[in-house]
Design a protein around this motif. Structure first.
Motif, mmCIF file in Angstrom:
data_model
loop_
_atom_site.group_PDB
_atom_site.id
_atom_site.type_symbol
_atom_site.label_atom_id
_atom_site.label_comp_id
_atom_site.label_asym_id
_atom_site.label_seq_id
_atom_site.Cartn_x
_atom_site.Cartn_y
_atom_site.Cartn_z
ATOM 1 N N LYS A 92 4.938 -25.317 46.254
ATOM 2 C CA LYS A 92 6.192 -25.255 45.490
ATOM 3 C C LYS A 92 7.387 -25.788 46.270
ATOM 4 O O LYS A 92 8.172 -26.590 45.761
ATOM 5 N N GLY A 93 7.530 -25.319 47.521
ATOM 6 C CA GLY A 93 8.694 -25.688 48.311
ATOM 7 C C GLY A 93 8.765 -27.180 48.583
ATOM 8 O O GLY A 93 9.818 -27.814 48.405
ATOM 9 N N THR A 94 7.647 -27.734 49.014
ATOM 10 C CA THR A 94 7.607 -29.170 49.311
ATOM 11 C C THR A 94 7.905 -29.991 48.065
ATOM 12 O O THR A 94 8.702 -30.938 48.103
ATOM 13 N N ILE A 95 7.277 -29.629 46.960
ATOM 14 C CA ILE A 95 7.480 -30.369 45.709
ATOM 15 C C ILE A 95 8.921 -30.223 45.235
ATOM 16 O O ILE A 95 9.544 -31.196 44.792
ATOM 17 N N ALA A 96 9.468 -29.023 45.338
ATOM 18 C CA ALA A 96 10.848 -28.794 44.899
ATOM 19 C C ALA A 96 11.822 -29.665 45.686
ATOM 20 O O ALA A 96 12.733 -30.273 45.113
ATOM 21 N N HIS A 97 11.636 -29.741 47.007
ATOM 22 C CA HIS A 97 12.529 -30.555 47.830
ATOM 23 C C HIS A 97 12.398 -32.042 47.492
ATOM 24 O O HIS A 97 13.399 -32.767 47.449
ATOM 25 N N ARG A 98 11.181 -32.504 47.260
ATOM 26 C CA ARG A 98 10.974 -33.917 46.944
ATOM 27 C C ARG A 98 11.576 -34.268 45.570
ATOM 28 O O ARG A 98 12.193 -35.329 45.409
ATOM 29 N N VAL A 99 11.376 -33.383 44.605
ATOM 30 C CA VAL A 99 11.925 -33.630 43.270
ATOM 31 C C VAL A 99 13.461 -33.597 43.321
ATOM 32 O O VAL A 99 14.127 -34.453 42.733
ATOM 33 N N ALA A 100 14.011 -32.635 44.044
ATOM 34 C CA ALA A 100 15.464 -32.541 44.169
ATOM 35 C C ALA A 100 16.033 -33.790 44.830
ATOM 36 O O ALA A 100 17.086 -34.307 44.426
ATOM 37 N N SER A 101 15.338 -34.296 45.839
ATOM 38 C CA SER A 101 15.783 -35.510 46.524
ATOM 39 C C SER A 101 15.768 -36.703 45.576
ATOM 40 O O SER A 101 16.700 -37.527 45.570
ATOM 41 N N ALA A 102 14.719 -36.805 44.762
ATOM 42 C CA ALA A 102 14.603 -37.917 43.816
ATOM 43 C C ALA A 102 15.715 -37.886 42.779
ATOM 44 O O ALA A 102 16.186 -38.936 42.320
ATOM 45 N N ILE A 106 1.711 -26.446 33.220
ATOM 46 C CA ILE A 106 0.863 -26.016 34.334
ATOM 47 C C ILE A 106 0.275 -27.247 35.021
ATOM 48 O O ILE A 106 -0.346 -28.093 34.374
ATOM 49 N N ILE A 107 0.494 -27.345 36.330
ATOM 50 C CA ILE A 107 -0.016 -28.463 37.119
ATOM 51 C C ILE A 107 -0.930 -27.909 38.205
ATOM 52 O O ILE A 107 -0.511 -27.081 39.011
ATOM 53 N N ASP A 108 -2.174 -28.364 38.225
ATOM 54 C CA ASP A 108 -3.125 -27.977 39.267
ATOM 55 C C ASP A 108 -3.078 -29.047 40.356
ATOM 56 O O ASP A 108 -3.498 -30.181 40.141
ATOM 57 N N SER A 109 -2.552 -28.663 41.524
ATOM 58 C CA SER A 109 -2.380 -29.632 42.608
ATOM 59 C C SER A 109 -3.539 -29.636 43.603
ATOM 60 O O SER A 109 -3.441 -30.264 44.660
ATOM 61 N N SER A 110 -4.640 -28.945 43.269
ATOM 62 C CA SER A 110 -5.764 -28.821 44.208
ATOM 63 C C SER A 110 -6.228 -30.176 44.725
ATOM 64 O O SER A 110 -6.541 -30.334 45.904
ATOM 65 N N SER A 111 -6.294 -31.162 43.848
ATOM 66 C CA SER A 111 -6.796 -32.480 44.244
ATOM 67 C C SER A 111 -5.734 -33.567 44.144
ATOM 68 O O SER A 111 -6.044 -34.753 44.148
ATOM 69 N N LEU A 112 -4.458 -33.152 44.050
ATOM 70 C CA LEU A 112 -3.361 -34.116 43.973
ATOM 71 C C LEU A 112 -2.634 -34.197 45.310
ATOM 72 O O LEU A 112 -2.482 -33.194 46.010
ATOM 73 N N SER A 113 -2.168 -35.387 45.653
ATOM 74 C CA SER A 113 -1.326 -35.532 46.841
ATOM 75 C C SER A 113 0.076 -35.042 46.510
ATOM 76 O O SER A 113 0.401 -34.799 45.334
ATOM 77 N N ILE A 114 0.904 -34.902 47.539
ATOM 78 C CA ILE A 114 2.289 -34.489 47.301
ATOM 79 C C ILE A 114 2.997 -35.487 46.397
ATOM 80 O O ILE A 114 3.661 -35.105 45.418
ATOM 81 N N ASP A 115 2.855 -36.779 46.699
ATOM 82 C CA ASP A 115 3.521 -37.811 45.896
ATOM 83 C C ASP A 115 3.045 -37.780 44.445
ATOM 84 O O ASP A 115 3.851 -37.943 43.517
ATOM 85 N N GLU A 116 1.752 -37.580 44.250
ATOM 86 C CA GLU A 116 1.217 -37.534 42.889
ATOM 87 C C GLU A 116 1.780 -36.343 42.122
ATOM 88 O O GLU A 116 2.135 -36.461 40.937
ATOM 89 N N THR A 117 1.885 -35.207 42.790
ATOM 90 C CA THR A 117 2.417 -34.012 42.139
ATOM 91 C C THR A 117 3.884 -34.198 41.779
ATOM 92 O O THR A 117 4.326 -33.844 40.681
ATOM 93 N N VAL A 118 4.642 -34.766 42.717
ATOM 94 C CA VAL A 118 6.063 -35.038 42.454
ATOM 95 C C VAL A 118 6.204 -35.961 41.250
ATOM 96 O O VAL A 118 7.059 -35.738 40.377
ATOM 97 N N ASN A 119 5.376 -36.974 41.182
ATOM 98 C CA ASN A 119 5.451 -37.928 40.077
ATOM 99 C C ASN A 119 5.128 -37.273 38.738
ATOM 100 O O ASN A 119 5.736 -37.620 37.705
#
Length: 226
Positions: free
Chosen positions: A20-30, A199-212
């Motif tokens: 959550k934290g990593t994705i939130a920061h990346r989305v906020a930056s974008a 609902i997003i399952d990030s088990s097999s997604l990279s950080i960039d893919e999840t952000v996208n």
């Protein structure tokens, strides 16, 4: 604050170590928005309780500590009474205590308005466990981020080791399962996806893919990244 004129919010909820934290920061930056790490407020409360010698079983005393926290977020710095405690609040011991006290209704009430005060223009990405259900129920986009518990434990183990902390994968896995159960079963603001959350399952997604995926959901509402 009128929902019609309130700054936009994207909430990202989910269990511990779901990213959550990593994705939130990346989305906020974008988007060029602010970010709220709500879990940090609970971890800061847990750390202050430990440092002050407050009885962690005394719900009102813990809530009082939260109400009086001297906290500031400055980039990567997390300041508690002007001391950077960013590394300290990420220790598993503090995380487990934070999970315990987060179930206290008086504490959640004490931190509610403090969290809502982060909602400022141009927008906010808020991550936590009840951002979409309790803190910002009117958010136009709500994400519930999940991942297999084994994958989450492995991520957390790697994260801790990279920061110089000792970490034991079996122990982390057991702690995570217990914390998940505690978060889901607490009476006050349990960990649950909002009815209108994606609902997003990030088990097999990279950080960039999840952000996208998150940004695509935001774009589908008619908005664009900066």
């Amino acid at each position: 604050m009128s929902a019609s004129f309130a700054p936009p919010v994207i909430t990202i909820d989910g269990p511990t170590a779901s990213g959550k934290g990593t994705i939130a920061h990346r989305v906020a930056s974008a988007l060029g928005w602010d970010v709220l790490d709500s879990g940090a407020l609970y971890r800061l409360t847990a750390l202050a309780v430990r440092q002050l010698g407050v009885d962690a079983d005394d719900e009102l005393a813990v809530a009082q500590v939260a109400a009086e926290l001297d906290v500031a977020f400055q980039g990567d710095l997390v300041l508690l009474s002007d001391v950077d405690v960013a590394a300290l609040i990420r220790q598993e011991e503090i995380g487990n205590l934070a999970s315990k006290v987060a179930a206290y209704p008086p504490l959640r009430h004490a931190l509610l308005e403090r969290q809502r005060a982060f909602r400022r223009l141009p927008g906010l990405v808020a991550d936590g466990r009840d951002m979409g259900t309790v803190v910002f129920p009117d958010a136009p986009l709500k994400i519930f981020l999940v991942a297999d518990v084994q994958a989450r434990a492995e991520r957390r183990c790697k994260q801790l080791k990279e920061k110089g902390f000792s970490a034991n994968l079996p122990g982390l896995l057991e702690d995570m399962r217990l914390r998940d159960e505690r978060d889901r079963s607490r009476a006050s603001a349990p960990l649950v996806a909002a009815p209108d959350a994606h609902i997003i399952d990030s088990s097999s997604l990279s950080i960039d893919e999840t952000v996208n995926v998150v940004l695509d959901h935001w774009s589908s509402l008619g908005f664009r990244a900066k």
